[in-house]
Design a protein around this motif. Structure first.
Motif, short mmCIF file in Angstrom:
data_model
loop_
_atom_site.label_atom_id
_atom_site.label_comp_id
_atom_site.label_asym_id
_atom_site.label_seq_id
_atom_site.Cartn_x
_atom_site.Cartn_y
_atom_site.Cartn_z
N UNK A 188 0.77 -1.23 -0.02
CA UNK A 188 0.21 0.02 -0.18
C UNK A 188 1.00 1.38 0.07
N UNK A 189 2.07 1.42 0.74
CA UNK A 189 2.97 2.37 0.67
C UNK A 189 3.80 2.66 -0.32
N UNK A 190 3.64 1.88 -1.34
CA UNK A 190 4.36 1.84 -2.81
C UNK A 190 3.35 2.60 -3.63
N UNK A 191 1.94 2.62 -3.34
CA UNK A 191 0.86 3.17 -4.17
C UNK A 191 1.04 4.57 -4.38
N UNK A 192 1.21 5.32 -5.20
CA UNK A 192 1.31 6.95 -5.67
C UNK A 192 0.06 7.33 -5.13
N UNK A 193 0.23 8.70 -4.50
CA UNK A 193 -0.86 9.42 -3.92
C UNK A 193 -1.01 10.65 -4.94
N UNK A 194 -2.17 11.46 -5.01
CA UNK A 194 -2.27 12.71 -5.70
C UNK A 194 -1.09 13.69 -4.96
N UNK A 195 -0.55 14.43 -5.87
CA UNK A 195 0.45 15.48 -5.42
C UNK A 195 0.13 16.19 -4.19
N UNK A 196 -1.03 16.39 -3.80
CA UNK A 196 -1.40 17.51 -2.63
C UNK A 196 -1.09 16.48 -1.48
N UNK A 258 12.90 5.64 14.22
CA UNK A 258 12.15 6.50 13.16
C UNK A 258 12.40 6.42 11.85
N UNK A 259 13.76 6.26 11.51
CA UNK A 259 14.04 6.25 10.00
C UNK A 259 13.67 4.97 9.62
N UNK A 260 13.84 3.88 10.22
CA UNK A 260 13.47 2.48 9.64
C UNK A 260 12.11 2.26 9.42
N UNK A 261 11.22 3.05 10.32
CA UNK A 261 9.74 2.91 10.35
C UNK A 261 9.47 3.41 8.93
N UNK A 262 9.91 4.56 8.52
CA UNK A 262 9.31 5.29 7.30
C UNK A 262 9.98 4.66 6.21
N UNK A 263 11.11 4.16 6.22
CA UNK A 263 11.93 3.62 5.10
C UNK A 263 11.24 2.25 4.70
N UNK A 264 10.81 1.53 5.91
CA UNK A 264 10.06 0.40 5.68
C UNK A 264 8.51 0.60 4.94
N UNK A 265 7.87 1.49 5.46
CA UNK A 265 6.73 2.01 4.55
C UNK A 265 6.61 2.03 3.08
N UNK A 266 8.15 2.62 2.71
CA UNK A 266 8.04 2.75 1.21
C UNK A 266 8.86 1.71 0.62
N UNK A 267 9.10 0.76 1.50
CA UNK A 267 9.90 -0.43 0.70
C UNK A 267 11.19 -0.44 0.61
N UNK A 268 11.61 0.56 1.21
CA UNK A 268 13.12 0.84 1.26
C UNK A 268 14.08 0.17 2.10
#
Length: 349
Positions: A188-196, A258-268
């Motif tokens: 789900x975190x890999x799905x692009x959102x609208x720019x805003x 903190x960094x791992x949490x947000x990178x994990x969300x993006x699959x990074x």
């Protein structure tokens, strides 16, 4: 069936009348409690700011040695209050005495990477993925001998409460969740959102870079204060209120978590294989059947879903409350009586 609850707050004033006695109890710890040697609680705020906690306790629970505050009768129905990022246990400094005065046993833990909570092993992965934090909560309940509790939180804490309620409903009596249903997945975190919408997550992309990691490490207090201002644009907090929470970010594992949490969300960043099965179950978007009250402040400046988008995720006893008056993302600290009332009401569903 879901409903919007325009609740009558007046009845809660009866409970609030006992707040002073409960606050005195909370400042010194509950009867019979043992404070951890060498682990003093956060320094008190200067006069004129919200109350602070007394000495913290420490307990080994799963992978962690958890720092937590406790109040209320030991035999009362348990409530676990879960904070988010970049906040700490002081988001509940005024909620906890209200709940204690109503007879609840209140537990307010520092999440991994915050305050006096530490990993028990230097070899443990500094993992911030959602299922790991949920397992921390279950491990804490086990360590404290709590079979079932009402879970209540916001931000990371709300997501953690969601996960425990979804995967281990037998451990969750009821739930209060600011911003509703927050269970997600890497896909789900890999799905692009609208720019805003992407703009609202600017810090997530900043954290994806090594420059962002270094910047957060160097400027973590400035960063947190900016997030507070953006997420709660109508909340006026003073330096003492911010400083007593910011001390929790000095934890040696804070930046890594903190960094791992947000990178994990993006699959990074990879998670740990031990949590793969849990993450697969969460990726299916499980419903939450325990009695639930979701909440939203009318001035929440942080990214959050519309209440109509998640109401069907709560097929059991459920209500949604919008708290007026310029209340932002840190709802428990900005509107403590409304939050405490929701906890009490959810437990009575």
């Amino acid at each position: 069936m879901a409903q919007t609850d325009n609740h009558d707050r007046r009845r809660f004033l009866r409970t609030a009348a006992m707040t002073v006695a409960a606050a005195e109890l909370f400042m010194t710890g509950s009867a019979g409690a043992q404070s951890s040697g060498g682990s003093p609680g956060p320094r008190p705020a200067r006069p004129g700011t919200n109350m602070s906690f007394g000495p913290l306790k420490q307990i080994d629970a799963g992978l962690l040695n958890v720092g937590y505050a406790e109040a209320g009768p030991a035999g009362g129905p348990a409530v676990i209050l879960l904070h988010g990022w970049p906040y700490d246990i002081h988001s509940f400094a005024e909620v906890a005495p209200l709940l204690a005065s109503a007879g609840h046993r209140v537990i307010v833990p520092y999440l991994r990477g915050y305050g006096s909570t530490r990993f028990r092993s230097s070899e443990a992965i500094r993992n911030g993925q959602p299922s790991a934090l949920a397992m921390d909560t279950v491990a804490l309940m086990d360590a404290l001998g709590i079979e079932k509790a009402t879970l209540a939180g916001f931000d990371w804490g709300a997501r953690t409460a969601n996960i425990v309620a979804a995967l281990w409903p037998e451990r969750c009596k009821a739930m209060v969740s600011v911003s509703g249903y927050l269970i997600g997945s890497q896909d789900a975190g890999k799905t692009p959102l609208p720019p805003r919408a992407e703009l609202e997550w600017w810090y997530q992309f900043y954290f994806a870079t090594e420059r962002g990691r270094a910047g957060y490490d160097r400027y973590r207090r400035d960063f947190a204060k900016l997030i507070w201002q953006l997420a709660s644009p109508k909340w006026t907090f003073d330096d003492a209120t911010f400083d007593r929470t910011a001390a929790a970010f000095d934890n040696p594992d804070h930046v890594g978590i903190v960094i791992h949490n947000y990178r994990w969300r993006l699959g990074l960043a990879a998670g740990e294989p031990a949590y793969d099965d849990l993450e697969k179950r969460l990726a299916a978007g499980p419903v939450i059947t325990v009695p639930t009250i979701t909440m939203e402040g009318d001035a929440n400046g942080a990214p959050h879903p519309d209440a109509g988008a998640y109401a069907k995720k709560f097929p059991g006893k459920y209500a949604h409350r919008v708290i007026d008056g310029g209340v932002g993302h840190n709802l428990p600290q900005e509107a403590p009586r409304a939050f405490a009332e929701a906890v009490i009401d959810a437990g009575r569903f």
